[in-house]
Design a protein around this motif. Structure first.
Motif, short mmCIF file in Angstrom:
data_model
loop_
_atom_site.label_atom_id
_atom_site.label_comp_id
_atom_site.label_asym_id
_atom_site.label_seq_id
_atom_site.Cartn_x
_atom_site.Cartn_y
_atom_site.Cartn_z
N LYS A 138 104.81 -90.77 -55.03
CA LYS A 138 105.68 -90.51 -56.19
C LYS A 138 104.94 -89.72 -57.26
CE LYS A 138 108.05 -94.79 -56.28
NZ LYS A 138 108.47 -95.94 -57.08
N ALA A 139 103.72 -90.14 -57.56
CA ALA A 139 102.93 -89.45 -58.59
C ALA A 139 102.63 -88.01 -58.17
CB ALA A 139 101.64 -90.21 -58.85
N VAL A 140 102.27 -87.80 -56.93
CA VAL A 140 101.97 -86.45 -56.44
C VAL A 140 103.22 -85.57 -56.50
CG1 VAL A 140 101.29 -85.12 -54.39
CG2 VAL A 140 100.00 -87.17 -55.03
N GLU A 141 104.38 -86.12 -56.17
CA GLU A 141 105.63 -85.35 -56.25
C GLU A 141 105.93 -84.95 -57.70
OE1 GLU A 141 108.41 -87.94 -54.28
OE2 GLU A 141 107.86 -87.18 -52.28
N GLU A 142 105.68 -85.86 -58.63
CA GLU A 142 105.89 -85.55 -60.05
C GLU A 142 104.96 -84.43 -60.51
OE1 GLU A 142 108.20 -86.56 -62.36
OE2 GLU A 142 109.15 -87.42 -60.59
N ILE A 143 103.71 -84.51 -60.10
CA ILE A 143 102.74 -83.46 -60.45
C ILE A 143 103.16 -82.13 -59.83
CG2 ILE A 143 100.35 -82.72 -60.09
CD1 ILE A 143 99.61 -85.75 -60.33
N SER A 144 103.64 -82.17 -58.58
CA SER A 144 104.09 -80.94 -57.92
C SER A 144 105.27 -80.31 -58.65
CB SER A 144 104.49 -81.24 -56.47
OG SER A 144 103.36 -81.62 -55.73
N LYS A 145 106.17 -81.14 -59.19
CA LYS A 145 107.29 -80.62 -59.97
C LYS A 145 106.80 -79.87 -61.20
CE LYS A 145 110.61 -84.23 -58.76
NZ LYS A 145 111.31 -85.42 -59.28
N CYS A 146 105.77 -80.40 -61.84
CA CYS A 146 105.21 -79.74 -63.02
C CYS A 146 104.62 -78.39 -62.66
CB CYS A 146 104.13 -80.62 -63.67
SG CYS A 146 104.77 -82.11 -64.43
N TRP A 147 103.99 -78.28 -61.50
CA TRP A 147 103.41 -77.00 -61.07
C TRP A 147 104.51 -75.98 -60.81
CZ3 TRP A 147 99.81 -79.42 -56.87
CH2 TRP A 147 98.67 -79.95 -57.48
N LYS A 148 105.67 -76.43 -60.37
CA LYS A 148 106.75 -75.52 -59.98
C LYS A 148 107.63 -75.10 -61.15
CE LYS A 148 106.91 -77.29 -55.30
NZ LYS A 148 107.64 -78.05 -54.31
N ARG A 149 107.57 -75.83 -62.28
CA ARG A 149 108.41 -75.50 -63.43
C ARG A 149 108.01 -74.17 -64.03
NH1 ARG A 149 108.05 -81.19 -66.25
NH2 ARG A 149 109.49 -82.28 -64.92
N PRO A 150 109.02 -73.39 -64.45
CA PRO A 150 108.68 -72.14 -65.14
C PRO A 150 108.04 -72.47 -66.49
CG PRO A 150 111.04 -72.52 -65.19
CD PRO A 150 110.44 -73.59 -64.33
N GLN A 151 107.19 -71.62 -66.94
CA GLN A 151 106.52 -71.83 -68.21
C GLN A 151 107.49 -71.54 -69.34
OE1 GLN A 151 103.53 -73.11 -68.60
NE2 GLN A 151 103.33 -73.33 -66.40
N VAL A 152 108.01 -72.59 -69.97
CA VAL A 152 109.00 -72.45 -71.04
C VAL A 152 108.38 -71.73 -72.24
CG1 VAL A 152 110.43 -73.74 -72.67
CG2 VAL A 152 110.21 -74.52 -70.31
#
Length: 170
Positions: A138-152
């Motif tokens: 779960k934690a790794v998936e959350e971190i992966s989501k952060c890597w994939k987010r566009p830089q706002v």
């Protein structure tokens, strides 16, 4: 305290080495070679627990598991339980299997940052943080989501962050 985590192949090539006590690079390489020398000379029928005093100094134990072409090795002191460390290797490998869909040596070589992220969710600073494979995933998936987010905020200059000129985003 856990002193080191190593993953090496059956030829002695390190695929991961993390030391939780400072060691110069030359010393790390020497320790990895020494550990491999001990592991490759052991029969499959002997215990997975080794007194590592001669390699890492007094009050040090080593536990390992051999999966396919990889050795997973944890080095620790007497404050840690040997069976708990063996179980932690199992948690680490199970988590890798779930994240990589049947992990192999190439996954470890080509997904080095993800491997470190998984390990950091399980062990940090030589202390065990998490023993549940599901929680680590779960934690790794959350971190992966952060890597994939566009830089706002990518359109802002660094000085705008420092001076507080961000204003509203929107």
């Amino acid at each position: 305290m856990i002193k080191s985590v190593m993953v090496m192949n059956t030829q002695g090539k390190p695929r991961l080495s993390k030391f939780y006590e400072y060691q110069p690079v030359e010393k790390q390489q020497e320790l990895i070679r020494s550990v491999f020398g001990v592991l490759c000379s052991r029969a499959d029928s002997v215990s997975n627990f080794i007194e590592a005093d001669s390699i890492f100094g007094p009050d040090t134990r080593l536990v390992y598991k051999h999966y396919a072409t990889l050795y997973f090795v944890f080095v620790f002191d007497s404050s840690e339980n040997e069976l708990a460390m063996l179980d932690l290797i199992q948690v680490f490998v199970e988590t890798l299997d779930k994240c990589f869909k049947n992990v192999c040596e190439l996954d470890i070589v080509f997904s080095y940052s993800k491997l470190h992220t998984i390990l950091d969710e399980i062990i940090f600073g030589g202390q065990v943080l998490e023993t549940s494979s599901a929680e680590v995933i779960k934690a790794v998936e959350e971190i992966s989501k952060c890597w994939k987010r566009p830089q706002v905020l990518s359109h802002l200059s660094p000085s705008q962050f420092l001076v507080g000129e961000v204003g509203s985003i929107g």
